[in-house]
Scaffold this active site. Structure first.
Site, PDB file in Angstrom:
ATOM      1  N   GLN A  80       0.836  -1.201   0.000  1.00 21.01           N
ATOM      2  CA  GLN A  80       0.000   0.000   0.000  1.00 21.01           C
ATOM      3  C   GLN A  80       0.878   1.261   0.000  1.00 21.01           C
ATOM      4  O   GLN A  80       1.775   1.407   0.822  1.00 21.01           O
ATOM      5  CB  GLN A  80      -0.887  -0.073   1.265  1.00 21.01           C
ATOM      6  CG  GLN A  80      -1.444   1.229   1.789  1.00 21.01           C
ATOM      7  CD  GLN A  80      -2.845   1.526   1.257  1.00 21.01           C
ATOM      8  OE1 GLN A  80      -3.283   0.924   0.275  1.00 21.01           O
ATOM      9  NE2 GLN A  80      -3.524   2.451   1.883  1.00 21.01           N
ATOM     10  N   HIS A 151       0.808  12.886   0.509  1.00 21.99           N
ATOM     11  CA  HIS A 151      -0.360  12.472   1.309  1.00 21.99           C
ATOM     12  C   HIS A 151      -0.506  13.372   2.545  1.00 21.99           C
ATOM     13  O   HIS A 151      -0.391  12.904   3.691  1.00 21.99           O
ATOM     14  CB  HIS A 151      -0.126  11.014   1.713  1.00 21.99           C
ATOM     15  CG  HIS A 151      -1.299  10.304   2.303  1.00 21.99           C
ATOM     16  ND1 HIS A 151      -2.122  10.849   3.250  1.00 21.99           N
ATOM     17  CD2 HIS A 151      -1.773   9.062   2.081  1.00 21.99           C
ATOM     18  CE1 HIS A 151      -3.051   9.973   3.587  1.00 21.99           C
ATOM     19  NE2 HIS A 151      -2.856   8.872   2.879  1.00 21.99           N
ATOM     20  N   GLU A 254      -4.555  15.431  -1.007  1.00 18.86           N
ATOM     21  CA  GLU A 254      -3.359  14.779  -1.547  1.00 18.86           C
ATOM     22  C   GLU A 254      -3.228  14.941  -3.064  1.00 18.86           C
ATOM     23  O   GLU A 254      -3.920  14.237  -3.812  1.00 18.86           O
ATOM     24  CB  GLU A 254      -3.429  13.275  -1.237  1.00 18.86           C
ATOM     25  CG  GLU A 254      -3.799  12.943   0.183  1.00 18.86           C
ATOM     26  CD  GLU A 254      -4.212  11.476   0.360  1.00 18.86           C
ATOM     27  OE1 GLU A 254      -3.697  10.604  -0.374  1.00 18.86           O
ATOM     28  OE2 GLU A 254      -5.060  11.205   1.214  1.00 18.86           O
TER      29      GLU A 254
HETATM   30  O1  LIG Z   1      -3.155   3.777   6.415  1.00 20.87           O
HETATM   31  P1  LIG Z   1      -2.434   4.185   5.158  1.00 20.87           P
HETATM   32  O2  LIG Z   1      -1.819   3.033   4.430  1.00 20.87           O
HETATM   33  O3  LIG Z   1      -1.419   5.259   5.428  1.00 20.87           O
HETATM   34  O4  LIG Z   1      -3.512   4.806   4.185  1.00 20.87           O
HETATM   35  C1  LIG Z   1      -4.320   5.845   4.601  1.00 20.87           C
HETATM   36  C2  LIG Z   1      -5.320   6.254   3.530  1.00 20.87           C
HETATM   37  O5  LIG Z   1      -4.634   6.870   2.469  1.00 20.87           O
HETATM   38  C3  LIG Z   1      -5.498   7.498   1.505  1.00 20.87           C
HETATM   39  O6  LIG Z   1      -4.730   8.116   0.520  1.00 20.87           O
HETATM   40  C4  LIG Z   1      -6.359   6.440   0.859  1.00 20.87           C
HETATM   41  O7  LIG Z   1      -7.243   7.042  -0.059  1.00 20.87           O
HETATM   42  C5  LIG Z   1      -7.131   5.682   1.944  1.00 20.87           C
HETATM   43  O8  LIG Z   1      -7.886   4.639   1.336  1.00 20.87           O
HETATM   44  C6  LIG Z   1      -6.173   5.123   2.984  1.00 20.87           C
HETATM   45  O9  LIG Z   1      -6.901   4.500   4.025  1.00 20.87           O
END
Ligand SMILES: O=P(O)(O)OC[C@H]1O[C@@H](O)[C@H](O)[C@@H](O)[C@@H]1O
Length: 280
Positions: A80, A151, A254
């Site tokens: 992710q 982000h 973001e």
């Molecule tokens: O918990 P993470 O991996 O940092 O992601 C946080 C969020 O990041 C966002 O950019 C996504 O759109 C979400 O779906 C996600 O839950």
């Protein structure tokens, strides 16, 4: 230019502290080239950083600006949001108000992302502004897939008091809470009454986050990034690294190459993008 000084942060991680001549400041960790703090000329903190943030893999530091690279979210084969937010960068150059951090692939990264690249991330704090630029050169002989996002977690008085103006009337977005179903926004403002997790594909290059209680407006300008993601999870129990009630105190806006990606960076090509944040 004098090399920026590294200072110790939590859990043995080191960070660089930047200062602008007008009084603003920022902090950037080597871990993920992650900006964890940005303060206005008046010294007000503008970024959310969780009390329970963890400064080690497998997740990014919860708050500030995790850098999603070379993948946005689950849109690809990698972990992710990609590996950059969990990688150790080196300081390449810098001054009082700016730093450039560098990442090259390790043998470990090659196992999942078999590409030679050189990534540079520059953060500069100005007068009530913060500019962040990502430049990546594909140094291999094959095309390199790329998705990315800045982000950013903005600190807000309470999620009830804020809206995000996405810069166009009634745009459609991909709703991540509904399997990326195409949905239309009514008007140009996102307000938060439940989980909101949306990719605005081909979003305008200027978005605003307005806090009606504090009167603060943050303008997010993007260059070279087609999409914008807006997120609030409307809960924190699902996150080991978020304290109770914290979800009410941030909104993520973001600039991204998300649903419009991944793109292919050609051999020898350098690809870049920028976000400019300002507060008024
Ligand atoms: O918990 P993470 O991996 O940092 O992601 C946080 C969020 O990041 C966002 O950019 C996504 O759109 C979400 O779906 C996600 O839950």
């Amino acid at each position: 230019m004098a090399a920026p000084k590294l200072v110790d942060g939590p859990e043995g991680q080191q960070k660089v502290v930047l200062k602008s001549s007008s009084g603003g400041s920022a902090e950037v960790f080597l871990h993920g080239a992650h900006v964890t703090s940005w303060k206005s000329n008046k010294g007000e903190e503008l970024f959310f950083l969780s009390k329970k943030a963890i400064y080690a893999p497998p997740k990014a530091i919860r708050g500030g600006i995790p850098l999603c690279f070379p993948q946005f979210g689950p849109l690809g084969k990698l972990q992710q949001h990609g590996f950059a937010r969990n990688s150790e960068f080196e300081v390449s150059r810098g001054s009082e108000d700016s730093v450039t951090m560098s990442l090259r692939p390790t043998t470990d990264l090659h196992r999942t992302y078999p590409h030679e690249f050189h990534l540079l991330v520059t953060v500069k704090v100005g007068s009530d502004s913060l500019t962040q630029t990502l430049e990546v050169k594909n140094e291999s002989s094959e095309a390199m897939p790329l998705g990315t996002a800045f982000h950013t977690y903005f600190l807000v008085s309470d999620v009830d008091n804020v809206y995000v103006d996405v810069g166009s009337d009634g745009p459609t977005y991909l709703d991540n809470t509904k399997g990326r179903a195409e949905t239309q926004l009514s008007g140009s403002k996102v307000k938060f009454q439940q989980e909101f997790d949306a990719i605005f594909q081909g979003a305008p290059d200027s978005l605003k986050l307005v806090d009606e209680k504090t009167g603060r407006t943050i303008t997010v300008k993007k260059e070279g990034l087609p999409d914008a993601v807006v997120w609030n999870p409307w809960g924190d129990k699902q996150f080991a690294d978020m304290a109770e009630g914290e979800y009410r105190t941030f909104v993520c806006v973001e600039p991204a190459l998300a649903a419009s990606g991944p793109i292919q960076v050609q051999p020898g090509e350098t690809w870049s993008c920028t976000q400019v944040l300002s507060v008024s």
